[in-house]
Scaffold this motif. Structure first.
Motif, short mmCIF file in Angstrom:
data_model
loop_
_atom_site.label_atom_id
_atom_site.label_comp_id
_atom_site.label_asym_id
_atom_site.label_seq_id
_atom_site.Cartn_x
_atom_site.Cartn_y
_atom_site.Cartn_z
N TYR A 118 8.90 5.73 -37.79
CA TYR A 118 10.28 5.96 -37.36
C TYR A 118 10.53 7.43 -37.01
N LYS A 119 9.64 8.32 -37.43
CA LYS A 119 9.85 9.74 -37.14
C LYS A 119 9.76 10.03 -35.65
N GLY A 120 9.05 9.18 -34.92
CA GLY A 120 9.03 9.33 -33.47
C GLY A 120 10.42 9.12 -32.88
N ALA A 121 11.14 8.14 -33.43
CA ALA A 121 12.52 7.91 -32.98
C ALA A 121 13.41 9.09 -33.33
N GLN A 122 13.16 9.70 -34.47
CA GLN A 122 13.93 10.90 -34.85
C GLN A 122 13.73 12.02 -33.83
N GLU A 123 12.50 12.19 -33.41
CA GLU A 123 12.21 13.23 -32.42
C GLU A 123 12.89 12.90 -31.09
N ALA A 124 12.86 11.63 -30.70
CA ALA A 124 13.49 11.22 -29.46
C ALA A 124 15.00 11.44 -29.52
N ARG A 125 15.61 11.13 -30.66
CA ARG A 125 17.06 11.26 -30.80
C ARG A 125 17.52 12.70 -30.59
N LYS A 126 16.69 13.66 -30.99
CA LYS A 126 17.05 15.07 -30.81
C LYS A 126 17.23 15.43 -29.34
N LEU A 127 16.53 14.69 -28.48
CA LEU A 127 16.56 15.00 -27.05
C LEU A 127 17.54 14.14 -26.28
N MET A 128 17.99 13.03 -26.87
CA MET A 128 18.83 12.09 -26.17
C MET A 128 20.26 12.59 -26.02
N LYS A 129 20.89 12.25 -24.91
CA LYS A 129 22.27 12.67 -24.63
C LYS A 129 23.23 11.49 -24.73
N ILE A 155 2.01 7.49 -21.33
CA ILE A 155 3.25 8.10 -20.81
C ILE A 155 4.34 7.79 -21.85
N PRO A 156 4.44 8.58 -22.91
CA PRO A 156 5.29 8.23 -24.05
C PRO A 156 6.78 8.27 -23.76
N LEU A 157 7.52 7.45 -24.51
CA LEU A 157 8.97 7.41 -24.37
C LEU A 157 9.60 8.74 -24.74
N LEU A 158 9.02 9.44 -25.70
CA LEU A 158 9.57 10.72 -26.15
C LEU A 158 9.77 11.69 -24.99
N HIS A 159 8.84 11.68 -24.05
CA HIS A 159 8.87 12.66 -22.96
C HIS A 159 9.98 12.40 -21.95
N SER A 160 10.60 11.22 -22.00
CA SER A 160 11.72 10.93 -21.10
C SER A 160 13.02 10.71 -21.86
N GLN A 215 23.77 -2.77 -21.36
CA GLN A 215 24.92 -2.32 -22.11
C GLN A 215 24.52 -1.56 -23.37
N HIS A 216 23.49 -2.05 -24.03
CA HIS A 216 22.99 -1.42 -25.25
C HIS A 216 21.51 -1.76 -25.36
N LEU A 217 20.73 -0.82 -25.85
CA LEU A 217 19.28 -0.99 -25.99
C LEU A 217 18.92 -1.02 -27.47
N ILE A 218 18.22 -2.08 -27.89
CA ILE A 218 17.78 -2.19 -29.28
C ILE A 218 16.25 -2.24 -29.29
N LEU A 219 15.65 -1.25 -29.91
CA LEU A 219 14.19 -1.14 -29.97
C LEU A 219 13.74 -1.42 -31.39
N VAL A 220 13.00 -2.49 -31.57
CA VAL A 220 12.57 -2.94 -32.90
C VAL A 220 11.11 -2.56 -33.09
N GLY A 221 10.87 -1.57 -33.97
CA GLY A 221 9.50 -1.10 -34.18
C GLY A 221 8.79 -0.80 -32.88
N PRO A 222 9.43 -0.02 -31.97
CA PRO A 222 8.85 0.14 -30.64
C PRO A 222 7.52 0.87 -30.64
N ALA A 223 6.61 0.39 -29.80
CA ALA A 223 5.36 1.10 -29.57
C ALA A 223 5.59 2.14 -28.48
N GLY A 224 4.70 3.12 -28.42
CA GLY A 224 4.69 4.05 -27.31
C GLY A 224 5.72 5.15 -27.33
N VAL A 225 6.30 5.43 -28.48
CA VAL A 225 7.27 6.52 -28.54
C VAL A 225 6.55 7.86 -28.41
#
Length: 406
Positions: A344-355, A319-324, A204-214
């Motif tokens: 946290y800047k990795g999450a910022q980059e991922a957010r730009k790609l997320m729909k 196989i980083p999370l950013l690429h998917s 239902q919702h995904l919460i990532l706390v200090g995630p590795a592998g972004v």
């Protein structure tokens, strides 16, 4: 992985100056005659699944909310079965250690997944507060904590991911769960995100706390790692990393000195805070956590051997999370401690790609273990992230004071 590098280096240095263990972990009964004949400083402190569960019970005695502990059978994977998440030479069933806390009827389900070199007991400071709003279920991933520890025979990143993702899916089926909130910390965040990519219909919702592998190493363009690799320490540590040498091997190899080393680590990492960052553990909490951590680290190597297949040195994913990120189908919240070594800047980059909707929050007075270092701030972040699930219609909670939304 800066924290891993610093931690591994620190643990290695402590070998030469470690004090002899006192009561950091549970020792065998004094009634064992052969045991009593050995000098105390030569007494190996054993562990087992039973010891892990017993230390877990002691740690969770701090928690006021009643809970049920169970070993959930996820089946077996004998040769020819097509099951990829472990390769078994027998029909032996595997089990996922699970704790489920009492909750109000109708509460949304929150499943909590621990990080590397950890287990579900690390969330002991959070269970009471979160159980007031959720049906909280916490697990030990396959190969860690009190779960089964099959021989780790994965030989690729894809097989290693399947080990954790598919075993979690078998656990979900056994528990008959769906439409739950999935929270993962550090490496557990990586696993949670990969699971949500493969099985979005259940989350239902995904919460990532200090995630590795972004990020991958090429994504990060890390200058500090390049410089570190050029040093002799960097070359040695990179060799150890690629050889799958883990911090747990140090603990096992030290035998009777293992508990003392773990005590030094937990006291330094989670003890009374002297830096102004976070809220230190109480003396009893620290003692029980040390006992628990020792038994989980000293047990048979299994899931820990995933490290080199998932990450390169520096915690950069192969196989980083950013690429998917553009493929994510589940609304996501990232939570970081302000002093988290995960960027946290990795999450910022991922957010730009997320729909899908994506929020990023940084919790003050905390680092990578935000849920332990600032539990009140962490709880506020989780509640705010889930406000529309908890309070349908008009949310009944405001953005917590001191938050640093990104």
């Amino acid at each position: 992985m800066r924290y891993y590098i610093r931690g591994a280096t620190k643990m290695a240095e402590e070998i030469t100056k470690s004090q002899l263990p006192s009561s950091a972990a549970t020792a065998p009964s004094s009634s064992s005659t052969w045991w009593s004949l050995w000098p105390s400083f030569l007494r190996w402190v054993p562990t087992s699944t039973d010891e892990i569960i017993a230390s877990e019970k002691r740690l969770l005695s701090i928690v006021k909310t009643p809970y049920v502990q169970e070993q959930v059978n996820i089946g077996s994977g004998p040769p020819g079965s097509g099951t990829r998440w472990f390769r078994s030479t027998s029909n032996e069933s595997r089990f996922i250690n699970t704790v489920t806390f009492d909750s109000k009827d109708g509460s949304p389900t929150l499943v909590m997944v621990h990080g590397y070199a950890a287990s579900q007991g690390f969330f002991f400071r959070n269970f009471d507060a979160l159980a007031q709003h959720f049906k909280v279920i916490a697990i030990d991933q396959l190969g860690w904590g009190g779960s089964s520890r099959p021989d780790f025979s994965c030989k690729s990143t894809e097989e290693t991911e399947a080990w954790f993702i598919d075993s979690f899916e078998e656990w979900r089926k056994a528990k008959d769960l769906s439409n739950f909130i999935l929270l993962g910390h550090s490496f557990g965040g990586y696993v949670a995100a990969k699971y949500a990519l493969k099985h979005p219909e259940h989350v239902q919702h995904l919460i990532l706390v200090g995630p590795a592998g972004v990020l991958s190493e090429s994504d990060a363009k890390s200058e500090w790692l390049t410089r570190f690799r050029a040093t002799w320490k960097g070359a040695v540590l990179n060799h150890l990393w690629e050889s799958n040498f883990t911090p747990q091997k140090l603990v096992r190899g030290l035998g009777p000195w293992g508990p003392g080393l773990v005590n030094k680590y937990t006291s330094a990492r989670f003890g009374v805070d002297t830096t102004g960052v976070g809220v230190g553990l109480k003396e009893e909490e620290s003692r029980l956590l040390t006992d628990y951590v020792y038994h989980t680290l000293a047990a048979k190597a299994s899931g820990e051997l995933c490290l080199k297949y998932i990450f390169s040195l520096g915690a950069y994913a192969r196989i980083p999370l950013l690429h998917s990120a553009s493929e994510w189908k589940v609304p996501t919240t990232f939570i970081y401690g302000v002093h988290d070594w995960m960027d946290y800047k990795g999450a910022q980059e991922a957010r730009k790609l997320m729909k899908v909707p994506c929020q990023i929050y940084r919790v003050p007075q905390s680092g990578h273990f935000v849920f332990m270092e600032n539990p009140t701030g962490f709880h506020s972040a989780v509640l705010y992230a889930c406000r529309r699930i908890l309070w349908r219609g008009e949310p009944k909670i405001q953005s917590p004071e001191g938050f640093m939304p990104v």
